[in-house]
Write a protein that holds these residues in place. Sequence first.
Motif, PDB file in Angstrom:
ATOM      1  N   TYR A  30      -8.187  -3.040   8.382  1.00 44.48           N
ATOM      2  CA  TYR A  30      -8.246  -4.372   8.490  1.00 44.48           C
ATOM      3  C   TYR A  30      -9.242  -4.413   9.680  1.00 44.48           C
ATOM      4  CZ  TYR A  30      -4.420  -5.485   5.457  1.00 44.48           C
ATOM      5  OH  TYR A  30      -3.446  -5.586   4.463  1.00 44.48           O
ATOM      6  N   ALA A  35      -4.667   0.428   8.511  1.00 44.73           N
ATOM      7  CA  ALA A  35      -3.359   0.083   8.002  1.00 44.73           C
ATOM      8  C   ALA A  35      -2.825   1.211   7.313  1.00 44.73           C
ATOM      9  CB  ALA A  35      -3.256  -1.078   7.224  1.00 44.73           C
ATOM     10  N   ASN A  55       8.978  -2.595  10.138  1.00 44.63           N
ATOM     11  CA  ASN A  55       7.880  -3.530  10.173  1.00 44.63           C
ATOM     12  C   ASN A  55       6.413  -3.103  10.397  1.00 44.63           C
ATOM     13  OD1 ASN A  55       7.254  -6.209   9.974  1.00 44.63           O
ATOM     14  ND2 ASN A  55       8.314  -7.136  11.415  1.00 44.63           N
ATOM     15  N   GLY A  56       5.464  -3.344   9.760  1.00 44.40           N
ATOM     16  CA  GLY A  56       4.166  -3.165  10.192  1.00 44.40           C
ATOM     17  C   GLY A  56       3.547  -1.685   9.762  1.00 44.40           C
ATOM     18  N   ALA A  57       4.534  -1.161   8.972  1.00 43.71           N
ATOM     19  CA  ALA A  57       4.318   0.394   8.620  1.00 43.71           C
ATOM     20  C   ALA A  57       3.230   0.374   7.509  1.00 43.71           C
ATOM     21  CB  ALA A  57       5.541   1.041   8.102  1.00 43.71           C
ATOM     22  N   GLY A  58       2.864  -0.438   6.694  1.00 42.78           N
ATOM     23  CA  GLY A  58       1.796  -0.723   5.783  1.00 42.78           C
ATOM     24  C   GLY A  58       2.327  -1.051   4.342  1.00 42.78           C
ATOM     25  N   GLN A  59       3.676  -1.182   4.315  1.00 42.04           N
ATOM     26  CA  GLN A  59       4.159  -1.234   2.918  1.00 42.04           C
ATOM     27  C   GLN A  59       3.617  -2.508   2.173  1.00 42.04           C
ATOM     28  OE1 GLN A  59       8.203  -2.006   4.930  1.00 42.04           O
ATOM     29  NE2 GLN A  59       8.743  -0.475   3.622  1.00 42.04           N
ATOM     30  N   THR A  60       3.452  -3.780   2.788  1.00 40.48           N
ATOM     31  CA  THR A  60       2.749  -4.832   2.061  1.00 40.48           C
ATOM     32  C   THR A  60       1.182  -4.457   1.765  1.00 40.48           C
ATOM     33  OG1 THR A  60       4.452  -6.429   3.145  1.00 40.48           O
ATOM     34  CG2 THR A  60       2.535  -7.290   1.984  1.00 40.48           C
ATOM     35  N   THR A  61       0.641  -3.848   2.700  1.00 41.19           N
ATOM     36  CA  THR A  61      -0.544  -3.431   2.279  1.00 41.19           C
ATOM     37  C   THR A  61      -0.704  -2.803   0.946  1.00 41.19           C
ATOM     38  OG1 THR A  61      -1.145  -3.512   4.826  1.00 41.19           O
ATOM     39  CG2 THR A  61      -2.556  -2.147   3.580  1.00 41.19           C
ATOM     40  N   GLU A  71      -8.413  -9.437   1.185  1.00 43.48           N
ATOM     41  CA  GLU A  71      -8.099 -10.141   2.394  1.00 43.48           C
ATOM     42  C   GLU A  71      -9.045  -9.842   3.390  1.00 43.48           C
ATOM     43  OE1 GLU A  71      -3.494  -9.472   3.328  1.00 43.48           O
ATOM     44  OE2 GLU A  71      -4.405  -7.833   2.353  1.00 43.48           O
ATOM     45  N   GLU A 105       5.883 -10.599  -0.755  1.00 46.47           N
ATOM     46  CA  GLU A 105       6.779 -10.575  -0.162  1.00 46.47           C
ATOM     47  C   GLU A 105       7.125 -12.019   0.294  1.00 46.47           C
ATOM     48  OE1 GLU A 105       6.459  -8.122   3.781  1.00 46.47           O
ATOM     49  OE2 GLU A 105       5.586  -9.804   4.565  1.00 46.47           O
TER      50      GLU A 105
END
Lengths: 258, 358
Positions: A30, A35, A55-61, A71, A105
Amino acid sequence: MTYTQEWPIETMQEQYEPPLLEIVDLRVWYGAATALKGVDFIVERGEVVVIIGSNGAGQTTIMKTISGVVELRKTVEGQVLFYGTDIAGQQTHKIQQLGISHVPEGRRIFPESTVEENLMLGAYTRFKRERGAIAGDLDAIFDRFPVLGERRKRPAGYLSGGEQQMLAIGRALMSRPFLLLLDEPSLGLAPLIVADVFEIIKELAAGGTTILLVEQMANMALEIADRAYVLETGEITLEGTGAQLLEDPRVKEAYLGA
Amino acid sequence: MGDLVQILIATATTGSTIALIALGINIVFATTRVVNFAQGGIVVAAGYIAFVFSSPAHVGMNVWLAFGLTTLAGILLGIFVDLWGVSALGGYDRNENRSWLIITLSVAALALFWLLIPSSTFTKILAMVAVAGIIVGVAYGIARPSPLGKFDPATNVGWIITTFALGMFFIPNIVTRAISNSPEKIPELVGGKAITIAGQAITPSDLLIVGMSIALLVAIELVMSRTMLGRAFHAVSQDPTTASLMGINTGSIVIIAFGLAGALGAIASVLIAPKLFVKLDNSITLSIWALVAVVLGGLGSTKGAVVGAYLVALITAAVTTLAPDGDKWAQPVLFLGLLVILRVRPTGLFGRVAVEKV
Ligand SMILES: Nc1ncnc2c1ncn2[C@@H]1O[C@H](COP(=O)(O)OP(=O)(O)O)[C@@H](O)[C@H]1O
Ligand SMILES: [Mg+2]
C-alpha cells in the motif's frame, strides 16, 4: 471429410489437475508500506483452509487480492491461480463470476435492502441463466437459517450482528460458489454467537463446500481446519494440519493464550 | 376559480417535467454520489436536437420519430457526461488520473466558445469563472487521491466543476452554435382541441405531459423495486465495493444511470417544449427547479424527488399567478421555502434516515 477424435479418458484422469486455488509469491504494497511479503499457499477442492494471524498481519489483504478489490495505491505482484489460471488483476465482478464468493470483513450486508433482497443479490449473476433454481436455493437458505426466513421482508440493517453474519454467509452461498472466502466471521460477535457461526461453517464444510477462512479466533478456526497457515506481518511462518498447529507450542503461545 | 385552475394546470405540467429531470439527477446521485449539474444542459441540447429533427426547415421528420431519436441522443449525452465529466476523473493513482486531460480539453473548448460566441460581458465572465473553476477543481482532484480504488466523489470534487461546465456551458454552447441561438418551437406531439375549465384551456399536450411522466415514473419505480437490475442499483448506491463482490459490474450500472438520466431529461425537454419553447435559458431554469426539487424532497429519495418537483411547480405557479409582479417573486419565494424546509428537516422531506449498521 471430418472426423472426430475420441479423447482417451483414462489419460485425461491421470493428467495433472491444478489445485482450486494456488497463491504464488504474492506481494502487496500500500504505497510504500509492504502488506504481503511473498505469500504462498494452496486450497484444494473440498478443503477447509484456515489462515490465522493477529490484527494487521495481512489476512484481509490476501482475501481482497484474491477477489480483485482495488484499493488506494495498492500494488500487487505474484500469482492468484484459480483452476490453474492467473486471475490476479481481473475485475472483482468477473472474479465473482468465476465462482469465488467473498464474505467481507465486517459482513457488509446491504442495510437498506431487505433480507430477501440481500440474498437475491448474492444470486445476481445466476439470475439470467438459472432463474428457476434460485427460489429453491432461497428456501434452502431459509431452512438453514430460520431467523433469516422470519425476517425476510425486513431491512437487513435491523438484524443483530450474528444474524447479519448469517445473512452475509447465506448471500455468498446464493451464488453457489466453488470457493467461499470468509474474512473473520467472528468479528464483533458474542462468544455464543461465534460458536453458532463456526457450527455453520463446519456444516458447510461437511457438505463439501471449499472454504478459505481467515480468523483471529485461532482456537475454533484450527479445530475445523483441514490445513492451516500462520501469517505474521505479511509472511507465512508455519503450516500444517489444523490438529498439528493446535499442538504447536509456538501457536499455543502466540495465538491460543496458553 | 380561474386562477386556481391555472395554478393546478401549471403545477401538473411543469411539476411532471421537473419530476422527470429530478429523477434523473436522483438516480445518478444514488449510484455515484455525484450531483449531475449537467442535467439541465442535456435538457436544452435535447430540445434543439428535437427541433432539428422535426423542423421542416431542417430534417423535418415525423414528430414522434424525432422524439424517439432525441431520447436516444439524451442517452448518449448522459453517457458522455459520465465518461468525460465523471468517471474519467477517477483514479487514485496520479498516472491513472486523467483529470488533466479533461481539464485541458474543457479549457480549450470553453476558450474557443468564449472567443467565438458574440456574447454579453456577463456570459464572458461566467465562462472565465468556469475556466478558472475547472482548473481549480481538477487541480484539487489530482492533489487529493481518492481512498477508493476508483472514482470517489467525496474526496475528488472535480465532478462539481466538470458536470457544471459541461451542463451550463459546453453542451448548450455547442448545440446552440451548431443549431440555433434563439428560442425555437417543436411541433406538438398530439393535436386536437383543448378542453376549457373555468376559462382555462387544458390542451392535449398538457394531458400528454402529465400522463407520460406519471407512466414513466411508475415504470422506473417498478423496475427499481421489483427487478434484479433495480436491486443492483440499490446495492451499488449502498456499497459499490460489496456490490462488485456480488458480481455486479458497477461501472455499467453507473453508465446505465447516466444514460437513463439523459433519456429522462430529453423526454422532459420535448414534452415541455410547447410550454417553454426551446431556449438556452431553460438550462438554468430547469436545472435550478430540478435541483431544488431533489434537495427539497431529500437527495436519493425517489418519492422525495417527485413530491419536491410538484411542490416546486406549485410554489412557482402560485406566486406567479397570485402575487402582483409574480414572475419576479417566484424564485425568491421558492428559495425561501427551501431554506425553511431544510432548516426544519436538513435531509429534505423524505431524506434517508440511515439504518444503523451493527
Ligand atoms: N487500504 C489500505 N491502505 C493502506 N494500508 C492498508 C490498507 N489496508 C490495509 N493496510 C495495511 O496493511 C496491513 C495489513 O492489513 P490487513 O490485511 O487489513 O490486516 P488483517 O486483516 O490481517 O488485520 C496493515 O498494516 C494495514 O494497516
Ligand atoms: Mg482483517
